[in-house]
Design a protein around this motif. Structure first.
Motif, short mmCIF file in Angstrom:
data_model
loop_
_atom_site.label_atom_id
_atom_site.label_comp_id
_atom_site.label_asym_id
_atom_site.label_seq_id
_atom_site.Cartn_x
_atom_site.Cartn_y
_atom_site.Cartn_z
N MET A 302 0.81 -1.22 0.00
CA MET A 302 0.00 0.00 0.00
C MET A 302 0.84 1.26 0.00
O MET A 302 0.37 2.32 -0.44
CB MET A 302 -0.97 0.01 1.17
CG MET A 302 -2.21 0.85 0.84
SD MET A 302 -3.42 1.10 2.16
CE MET A 302 -3.64 -0.51 2.82
N TRP A 305 0.89 3.05 -3.51
CA TRP A 305 -0.41 3.20 -4.17
C TRP A 305 -0.36 4.17 -5.34
O TRP A 305 -1.07 3.98 -6.34
CB TRP A 305 -1.48 3.63 -3.16
CG TRP A 305 -1.36 5.03 -2.64
CD1 TRP A 305 -0.71 5.44 -1.52
CD2 TRP A 305 -1.91 6.21 -3.24
NE1 TRP A 305 -0.82 6.80 -1.36
CE2 TRP A 305 -1.56 7.29 -2.41
CE3 TRP A 305 -2.67 6.45 -4.38
CZ2 TRP A 305 -1.92 8.61 -2.70
CZ3 TRP A 305 -3.04 7.76 -4.67
CH2 TRP A 305 -2.67 8.82 -3.84
N MET A 328 -4.19 -2.78 -3.40
CA MET A 328 -3.16 -2.52 -2.42
C MET A 328 -3.29 -3.43 -1.21
O MET A 328 -4.39 -3.78 -0.79
CB MET A 328 -3.22 -1.06 -1.94
CG MET A 328 -3.38 -0.02 -3.05
SD MET A 328 -2.28 -0.24 -4.49
CE MET A 328 -0.67 -0.18 -3.74
N THR A 368 -4.92 4.01 3.33
CA THR A 368 -6.19 3.43 2.89
C THR A 368 -7.08 4.50 2.29
O THR A 368 -7.71 4.31 1.24
CB THR A 368 -6.90 2.73 4.06
OG1 THR A 368 -6.05 1.72 4.61
CG2 THR A 368 -8.20 2.09 3.60
N SER A 371 -5.62 5.48 -1.13
CA SER A 371 -5.80 4.40 -2.11
C SER A 371 -7.25 4.31 -2.55
O SER A 371 -7.56 4.19 -3.74
CB SER A 371 -5.36 3.06 -1.50
OG SER A 371 -3.99 3.08 -1.14
N ASP A 372 -8.16 4.37 -1.59
CA ASP A 372 -9.59 4.26 -1.90
C ASP A 372 -10.06 5.47 -2.70
O ASP A 372 -10.86 5.32 -3.64
CB ASP A 372 -10.38 4.13 -0.60
CG ASP A 372 -11.86 4.00 -0.84
OD1 ASP A 372 -12.29 2.96 -1.39
OD2 ASP A 372 -12.61 4.94 -0.50
N VAL A 378 -8.56 -2.21 -1.67
CA VAL A 378 -7.66 -2.31 -0.52
C VAL A 378 -7.89 -3.63 0.20
O VAL A 378 -9.03 -4.04 0.43
CB VAL A 378 -7.88 -1.13 0.46
CG1 VAL A 378 -7.09 -1.33 1.74
CG2 VAL A 378 -7.49 0.19 -0.20
#
Length: 582
Positions: A302, A305, A328, A368, A371-372, A378
């Motif tokens: 992650m 990312w 990720m 997170t 990435s989201d 994730v």
């Protein structure tokens, strides 16, 4: 009259366009699928029981395939009209067929590398452990690292190995042997010296250097402490990694595995670059060289990312029929076997130990969230009850912050869940990526480490997860456990550990169809691949497995079978005994 003719012609054109549309064909009745241009099948599969993993049409006895995809699934008469002079026929002779298995959690190249190293799986005595190391080191030149893994100290009573066990037989070779779960490793004294580890070395954040009563390192390193030694081990060559992929995929095919979610060589203590190096040096090379044999969905650390986001923006998620870019991966805690799974209550055998949180909460949340927000899937490793609670809370906050979308958050392992946590998976639409065969190793040790009440109340809650409408994706975590979907399915259905007469937590057993779906359609949904694979439905890839059993009822009763043949894209990729009638 002329106006009427024009109207009827227009209607006919519209109807023809609708019927021939690939995006709509899969919704048409089976007897209308041949309207797609009168296609002739490359292969027809007949005379069997086909479990499709498609809830709309769960069973059939025949199917037609063209260009690596399924044209039709139904009865024999419904596919025979798609056969031509060049069509091959596969007569199943009553055998059962299921969709190709999708292993939802593997470390594919790492497993292939370990196949060529010293194997310690199943070792049950200290002497056997030492003898395997002694034999392996006898083939090495002085100075060469001896690597291997798979040991499980619970099999010989729980005492962890120490460098002193093997120092006398490895004076000239540094040694690194990973525990089966990948969260603990043993280094001999030479390896400790090379890494500069002494009694004065401070434990890194998220890791532990195990020490004896006088403060000297024993050789055992847990979670992020493993990087102290792993960073000193020479990187394996590109050629070795390519050979590892070949070994791993050939093995997968013997087990009926036609696709995997590969979490890469990203383990606690490993470099975040390894997964990217394997992507460029091994997977892309294999794809361009025509050497890919199974489909892979790749997840990356992650911390990287932005790199994956840029790649997907340029090339999309589907790089080829073989390589998909997944998302990720990160870690919340360690493992139960290493006493590093993060718990609400302490370990029974270590009353001051609550486990390890291996990634800082704020760092994990921010990665997170980013990435989201970038549209990436994730997946976070969480084994202990507290770790799972932490990630469920984190996912809820991120979803609230970034807004509604089809994100399919994953928790990898989800082994121990506090009261009420199983229901949260369904409520929050979080996928539980679980590995049934881990319970075969954990049943006895979990009771020792957690106590009977906690272990039996929160461990491997497969039925509870399904009852709460969670998506259950099944896998192996190979090479931590064997890549063997049929055994894993039986474990999920029966839940009988070695040496036990009865099931462990029998209320958490699941049905055969639920277990099969966990390795097929649910596994495909868990990584956004359900439009291409996961069920034997018209339009999808013709990936399927021929099993040894000739009765669904018998299979449902015993949950036992072996793989007779594996087909990928309609072509036979592995066969034990079955031949096509050409």
């Amino acid at each position: 009259m002329d106006n009427l003719r024009l109207l009827l012609s227009a209607v006919a054109v519209v109807l023809l366009a609708v019927i021939s549309s690939p995006s709509l064909t899969k919704f048409l009745p089976l007897n209308q699928l041949s309207l797609r241009g009168g296609e002739v099948a490359d292969l027809v599969v007949i005379n069997g029981t086909i479990y499709t993993s498609d809830a709309a049409f769960p069973f059939a006895d025949s199917m037609a395939i063209r260009g690596g995809r399924i044209l039709r699934v139904g009865n024999s008469s419904s596919v025979q009209d798609m056969a031509g002079s060049g069509t091959r026929t596969l007569n199943l002779q009553g055998k059962l067929v299921v969709p190709g298995f999708i292993d939802s959690h593997v470390h594919l190249i790492y497993g292939g590398l370990q196949m060529a190293q010293v194997q310690l799986h199943g070792v049950r005595e200290k002497d056997e452990f030492v003898n395997k190391v002694k034999e392996a080191v006898s083939y090495l030149q002085p100075g060469t690292w001896l690597q291997g893994g798979g040991w499980n100290n619970d099999l010989w009573g729980g005492e962890p190995p120490m460098a002193s066990w093997i120092d006398d037989i490895t004076p000239h070779n540094p040694v690194w042997l990973m525990r089966m779960d990948g969260h603990m490793g043993l280094a001999n004294s030479l390896a400790l010296d090379i890494a500069g580890i002494s009694r004065n070395t401070v434990d890194p954040e998220g890791g532990t250097i195990t020490r004896n009563s006088i403060g000297e390192p024993t050789g055992l390193l847990i979670d992020s402490a493993m990087k102290l030694v792993m960073s000193c081990i020479p990187e394996v060559s590109v050629e070795e990694r390519r050979e590892a992929l070949s070994r791993a995929t050939n093995y997968a095919l013997t087990r009926g595995v036609t696709a995997v979610v590969d979490l890469g060589r990203y383990l606690p203590g490993a470099s975040i670059e390894l997964s990217w190096e394997d992507f460029s040096d091994v997977y892309k090379w294999a794809d361009l060289s025509g050497k890919m044999k199974i489909r892979v969905c790749l997840f990356f650390p992650m911390e990287t990312w932005t790199r994956l986001h840029e790649l997907i923006s340029q090339a999309g998620r589907k790089l080829s029929p073989w390589i998909y870019l997944g998302g990720m991966k990160s870690f919340a805690d360690g493992s139960l076997g290493s006493n590093s799974a993060l718990l609400y209550e302490p370990y029974v055998d270590e009353p001051l130990n609550y486990g390890l949180q291996v990634t800082d909460t704020d760092m994990l949340y921010n990665m997170t969230l980013s990435s989201d927000k970038a549209g990436l899937q994730v997946a976070v490793h969480a084994i202990g009850d507290r770790a799972n609670g932490l990630i469920l809370d984190l996912y809820k906050s991120v979803a609230s912050e970034n807004g509604m979308r089809d994100r399919r958050f994953r928790i990898e392992h989800a082994q121990h869940l506090a009261r009420g946590a199983a229901a949260r998976f369904g409520e929050q639409e979080v996928i539980a990526s679980v590995q049934p065969d881990h319970l075969l190793d954990d049943a006895d040790s979990a009771r020792k480490k957690l106590g009977v009440e906690r272990a039996d109340g929160e461990s491997y809650l497969f039925h509870s997860l399904l009852a709460g409408n969670a998506q259950l994706a099944l896998g192996s975590d190979w090479p931590v456990a064997d890549m063997n979907p049929l055994r894993s399915i039986k474990t999920a259905v029966k839940r009988v550990p070695p040496g036990w007469k009865n099931a462990w937590i029998p209320s958490e057993r699941i049905s055969l169809s639920d277990a099969l779906n966990g390795y097929t359609i649910s596994a495909a949904r868990s990584c956004f691949l359900d439009e291409d694979i996961g069920s034997l439905s018209p339009g999808k890839m013709a990936d399927f497995v021929v099993l040894s059993v000739d009765s669904w009822d018998k299979f449902a009763a015993e949950a036992s079978a072996t793989v007779e043949a594996t087909y990928v894209g309609g072509s036979q990729a592995y066969s034990k005994s079955l031949d096509e009638d050409l």
